[in-house]
Write an enzyme that holds these catalytic residues in place. Sequence first.
Site, PDB file in Angstrom:
ATOM      1  N   GLU A   9      23.517 -77.275 -33.370  1.00  0.00           N
ATOM      2  CA  GLU A   9      24.892 -76.867 -33.051  1.00  0.00           C
ATOM      3  C   GLU A   9      24.954 -75.892 -31.881  1.00  0.00           C
ATOM      4  O   GLU A   9      26.010 -75.365 -31.562  1.00  0.00           O
ATOM      5  CB  GLU A   9      25.611 -76.326 -34.281  1.00  0.00           C
ATOM      6  CG  GLU A   9      24.853 -75.341 -35.123  1.00  0.00           C
ATOM      7  CD  GLU A   9      25.606 -74.968 -36.406  1.00  0.00           C
ATOM      8  OE1 GLU A   9      26.741 -75.401 -36.615  1.00  0.00           O
ATOM      9  OE2 GLU A   9      25.034 -74.214 -37.198  1.00  0.00           O
TER      10      GLU A   9
ATOM     11  N   ASP B   9      30.455 -76.484 -33.837  1.00  0.00           N
ATOM     12  CA  ASP B   9      29.860 -75.428 -33.023  1.00  0.00           C
ATOM     13  C   ASP B   9      29.235 -75.981 -31.746  1.00  0.00           C
ATOM     14  O   ASP B   9      29.230 -75.297 -30.723  1.00  0.00           O
ATOM     15  CB  ASP B   9      28.809 -74.662 -33.836  1.00  0.00           C
ATOM     16  CG  ASP B   9      29.455 -73.602 -34.709  1.00  0.00           C
ATOM     17  OD1 ASP B   9      30.389 -72.933 -34.229  1.00  0.00           O
ATOM     18  OD2 ASP B   9      29.061 -73.472 -35.874  1.00  0.00           O
TER      19      ASP B   9
HETATM   20  C1  PEP Z   1      29.602 -77.349 -37.417  1.00  0.00           C
HETATM   21  O1  PEP Z   1      29.465 -76.366 -36.683  1.00  0.00           O
HETATM   22  O2  PEP Z   1      29.893 -78.494 -36.998  1.00  0.00           O
HETATM   23  C2  PEP Z   1      29.421 -77.206 -38.861  1.00  0.00           C
HETATM   24  C3  PEP Z   1      29.429 -78.257 -39.659  1.00  0.00           C
HETATM   25  O3  PEP Z   1      29.294 -75.944 -39.365  1.00  0.00           O
HETATM   26  P1  PEP Z   1      30.547 -74.954 -39.557  1.00  0.00           P
HETATM   27  O4  PEP Z   1      31.794 -75.734 -39.275  1.00  0.00           O
HETATM   28  O5  PEP Z   1      30.510 -74.451 -40.936  1.00  0.00           O
HETATM   29  O6  PEP Z   1      30.274 -73.901 -38.535  1.00  0.00           O
HETATM   30 MG    MG Z   2      28.544 -74.594 -37.487  1.00  0.00          MG
END
Ligand code: PEP
Ligand code: MG
Length: 600
Positions: A450, A474
């Site tokens: 990410e 992210d």
């Molecule tokens: C993302 O970043 O795509 C993810 C699944 O984590 P979060 O949305 O919890 O940051």
């Molecule tokens: Mg994330």
Amino acid sequence: MSVQVFGLPVSRGVAIGRAVLVASSRVDVAHYFVEPDQIVHEIARLRVARDVVCAELESLKQAVQGDTPAELVALLEVHVMLLNDEVLASATCQWIEERHYNAEWAVTAQLDALTRQFDEMDDEYLRERKSDVEQVAERLLQALARGGLAGTSPLLRQGLSADQGDAAPLVLVANDISPADMMQFKGSVFRGFVTEVGGRTSHTAIVARSLDIPAVVGAREASRLVRQDDWVIIDGDAGIVLVDPSPMVLEEYRFRQRQGQLERDRLARLRGRPAVTLDGQRIELLANIEMPGDTPAALDAGAEGVGLFRSEFLFMNRLGELPDEQEQFDAYRSAVQSMRGLPVTIRTIDIGADKPLDRMATHKTEHDHALNPALGLRAIRWSLADPDMFEVQLRAILRAAAHGPVRLLVPMISHPREIQATLEAVNRARAALVATGTPHGSVTLGAMIEVPAAALMLPRFLQHFDFVSIGTNDLIQYTLAIDRADEAVAHLYDPWHPAVLGLIANTIRMAQAAGKGVSVCGEMAGDPEFTEVLLSFGLRSFSMHPTQLPSIKQRILRTELSALAGLAEQVLTADDPQQAGLWGARKVRPALSATSAESP
Ligand code: PEP
Ligand code: MG
């Protein structure tokens, strides 16, 4: 007169109800309905609280008299007068009598109504009296919290809030709602949400989607244009809030509500069908969950496992006291057992950025003062900065793995040193369990991709991890330098950006070439607009909220992989990947609409 407020559509569907305007600081005040036979008791609670505050103010007045400035004494007198003033006292009771609001909710509803009146006053002196009313209301809320049936317990709030009886449906309008507060609204009285801040993949929006409640965020003018108790339509598909709509518009949206329900019922019938493309390719559909209690919804939607358990939600709404090893173990084991042999991917705590811990949590100071929390101490950085806490969590996860298949997923890892430190922490946690003879199981280890740095050095990750999961929320934020929670730059947050698509496609290709598992667990996985494109990149495992699963499955059931040949190339080389992606997918199969009427 009817007014429209524009924001970002973040959770689909239509909600119609009366607006409850809540100041940000008051979102966590209890909101529930009292039974008709409890109204007298509720009013009595309010009166007792008022008497307590009056007595407090009187004794404060006595204590400060003497050499205290006369202004201060006068101020306390004003507060006593306000407490007894009809506009505050009887109007607050009216919210209880007529609307069946609990006392805390009645106080804040009346406070919000008064605040608005003060804001509209021309006289500066009178305008400033607003803060006196706020202070009095704050004291009342404190007294209510101290006096018995207080509304500050999350459990109490959840338990009592769902029964709405015959009352008009309600929608919540606030400047902001934290993800933790949003969690509290599960099964609550609110049928929809509007916030003035936030982006499409802010965690508040993600939680709203997981609750399957229509929501619009980034509606900047909402608190100004919506008044307490206005009738409001939230169009979660278009990102529009209609205030005081005409009967004709209301009828049209009621019709859309019914259509939406019919569509959901139809999609629910796909539950038992495996997700297989027209040419026989099996696609894995997994669920994203926030709490162990979400697993029935995952199974109900037909998920083949949990692809992302956002464990940080276990750490929220706890007034600063973090869950110990036993409590975490119980939660993870409960999720694992209730998935009945299907894999559960537990992500280690991803706290920070727009998911701070409670106000009293131990790390508060570092986080509250972070200049740029999205780039600060969050996720694995936080865990590695607090090795004791991290090891507690790792031990609890390894212990839960004795009860079923567990995949351990590490968020936001971006540096080779972090890979090493993480592997060492896992080894230490395992060694501690071995040393004490504590039962535990084996886990497969995964890393979230990410941060662009991770995508760019993927071969290193693949040496050390069994699988990777692409966190597109992210990955987009960090690739494009766009804060995902900031509505001011929400129009620049572009999942179709060629750089983002290139990183996703490469990650999938390289992981598969190395024989490692790869899935997408960001919001793109649950967005039907991207299903064909991700399939054309070679993705065979998608993880999303249970509510999104049926419509993605429907798309897969209608897809012929061989017809997608060339789509990846087209999208990755196009000047306008969105046009190429949508047009390319349309070309291969015209009847794509998730809302089309015929069955798959
Ligand atoms: C993302 O970043 O795509 C993810 C699944 O984590 P979060 O949305 O919890 O940051
Ligand atoms: Mg994330």
